[in-house]
Design a protein around this motif. Structure first.
Motif, short mmCIF file in Angstrom:
data_model
loop_
_atom_site.label_atom_id
_atom_site.label_comp_id
_atom_site.label_asym_id
_atom_site.label_seq_id
_atom_site.Cartn_x
_atom_site.Cartn_y
_atom_site.Cartn_z
N PHE A 44 0.90 -1.31 0.04
CA PHE A 44 -0.07 -0.20 -0.27
C PHE A 44 0.99 1.20 -0.05
O PHE A 44 0.57 2.34 -0.78
N GLU A 45 2.08 1.18 0.94
CA GLU A 45 2.82 2.52 0.77
C GLU A 45 3.49 2.62 -0.43
O GLU A 45 3.82 3.82 -0.88
N GLN A 46 3.99 1.47 -1.31
CA GLN A 46 4.40 1.51 -2.36
C GLN A 46 3.82 2.11 -3.22
O GLN A 46 4.17 2.76 -4.39
N PHE A 47 2.29 1.67 -3.45
CA PHE A 47 1.58 2.37 -4.40
C PHE A 47 1.09 3.85 -4.18
O PHE A 47 1.21 4.60 -5.05
N TRP A 48 1.15 4.17 -2.72
CA TRP A 48 1.02 5.67 -2.48
C TRP A 48 2.32 6.33 -2.95
O TRP A 48 2.34 7.79 -3.45
N ALA A 49 3.42 5.80 -2.81
CA ALA A 49 4.62 6.46 -3.26
C ALA A 49 4.61 6.80 -4.89
O ALA A 49 4.77 7.79 -5.17
N MET A 50 4.15 5.81 -5.40
CA MET A 50 3.98 5.66 -7.04
C MET A 50 3.27 6.77 -7.37
O MET A 50 3.33 7.83 -8.36
N TYR A 51 1.96 6.89 -6.63
CA TYR A 51 1.04 7.87 -6.83
C TYR A 51 1.61 9.24 -6.81
O TYR A 51 1.10 10.18 -7.68
N ASP A 81 1.05 -3.25 -11.18
CA ASP A 81 1.00 -4.58 -11.53
C ASP A 81 0.40 -5.47 -10.32
O ASP A 81 -0.19 -6.36 -10.44
N THR A 82 1.11 -5.00 -9.05
CA THR A 82 0.75 -5.83 -7.87
C THR A 82 -0.62 -5.44 -7.35
O THR A 82 -1.56 -6.52 -7.10
N LEU A 83 -1.26 -4.27 -7.76
CA LEU A 83 -2.59 -3.90 -7.29
C LEU A 83 -3.56 -4.80 -8.33
O LEU A 83 -4.56 -5.59 -7.88
N ILE A 84 -3.21 -4.84 -9.55
CA ILE A 84 -4.13 -5.50 -10.56
C ILE A 84 -4.11 -7.10 -10.46
O ILE A 84 -5.06 -7.56 -10.27
N ASP A 85 -3.08 -7.26 -10.21
CA ASP A 85 -2.76 -8.89 -9.86
C ASP A 85 -3.50 -9.36 -8.44
O ASP A 85 -4.31 -10.22 -8.40
N SER A 137 -17.25 -1.82 -12.56
CA SER A 137 -16.08 -0.58 -12.39
C SER A 137 -15.45 -1.15 -11.04
O SER A 137 -15.93 -2.01 -10.19
N PHE A 138 -14.48 -0.31 -10.96
CA PHE A 138 -13.70 -0.56 -9.67
C PHE A 138 -12.97 0.87 -9.16
O PHE A 138 -12.91 1.48 -10.00
N ILE A 139 -12.99 0.98 -7.95
CA ILE A 139 -12.36 2.00 -7.34
C ILE A 139 -11.39 1.66 -6.22
O ILE A 139 -11.84 0.99 -5.30
N TYR A 140 -10.25 2.15 -6.26
CA TYR A 140 -9.28 1.64 -5.21
C TYR A 140 -8.77 2.85 -4.43
O TYR A 140 -8.34 3.93 -5.14
N TYR A 141 -8.90 3.11 -3.21
CA TYR A 141 -8.51 4.28 -2.72
C TYR A 141 -6.94 4.39 -2.09
O TYR A 141 -6.60 3.43 -1.05
N THR A 142 -6.25 5.19 -2.41
CA THR A 142 -4.67 4.86 -2.07
C THR A 142 -4.36 6.16 -1.01
O THR A 142 -3.40 6.13 -0.73
#
Length: 252
Positions: free
Chosen positions: A22-29, A91-95, A144-149
């Protein structure tokens, strides 16, 4: 990952990613580039009163090689999209969505390979004063989907996802003109029941929404200050929908 709520219209999962991912996704965001939601064209899902949300790049995952789904003569390199595997946190999120959330939600958003063949998503950032009006998704999608980062959210900051009552399912079929001048059809449909559900943009939360359910994002309120409602959102696309998507993305 915990299933918090599920019904015939949506499913809500909390703690989708392990904390480090989760922290990695937020850092990418935070490192991603954004532009106005209207930078490419005026989008009829957003009204003038919806303020100025921001969007990131398109991210596309397909069950088979994307080349086999494209019209003759169209190369992936000609499309303004990033295709999986991206080498980024997408990639990690979609997987994880595919392997852990979707298998139990086939009745809601369809089954991979049978009903849909691809996932289209992009980052969204909603600053104070921004929202998205009531709408239904009209592409060839099965849901549809929504992921909150966002790593933090306060209940006084707004930004809730609203889903209309089940009685409105498939009823909002009006013509979405570019500037949405006329709202009588939407008002008629939604006021028949005048009820529905709300879902908070809780950090590390995934929401799946079935097709045909009118929904909206409430305004982010002044109490949020510089905090933005941060999400990665998109659709599960049918094979015909990939063709529609290509036509939308092709340079004019």
């Amino acid at each position: 990952m915990n299933l918090v709520c599920a019904n015939s219209q949506f499913a809500v999962f909390d703690d989708l990613l392990p904390q480090d991912e989760f922290e990695q996704f937020w850092a990418m965001y935070r490192r991603s580039e954004f532009k106005s939601v209207h930078a490419e064209r005026l989008r009829p899902s957003f009204r003038a009163s919806d303020g100025h949300p921001y969007i990131g790049e398109y991210v596309v995952w397909t069950q088979t090689a994307i080349e086999s789904l494209l019209p003759p003569g169209v190369s992936p390199s000609a499309l303004p999209a990033r295709f999986c595997p991206t080498g980024k946190a997408y990639d990690t999120l979609i997987d994880r969505v595919r392997k852990h959330a979707l298998p139990g939600c086939a009745d809601l958003v369809g089954r991979e390979g049978r009903d849909w063949v691809g996932i289209l998503g992009r980052l969204y950032a909603y600053p104070v004063g921004s929202s998205i009006t009531w709408h239904s998704d009209h592409l060839e999608v099965t849901g549809s989907f929504i992921y909150y980062t966002n790593p933090e959210w306060n209940v006084q900051w707004g930004g809730e996802l609203f889903v209309a009552d089940e009685s409105a399912l498939g009823q909002m079929t009006g013509d979405y003109t570019t500037l949405r001048f006329d709202t009588r059809h939407e008002t008629e449909v939604l006021m028949r029941s005048g009820t529905g559900h709300y879902i908070m943009p809780k950090p590390n939360r995934l929401v799946l929404v079935g097709p045909g359910s009118p929904h909206k994002v409430a305004k982010v309120l002044p109490a949020a200050g510089d905090q933005m409602r941060a999400s990665f959102a998109g659709f599960f696309i049918t094979a015909p929908g990939v063709g529609q998507l290509v036509e939308q993305l092709r340079p004019r």
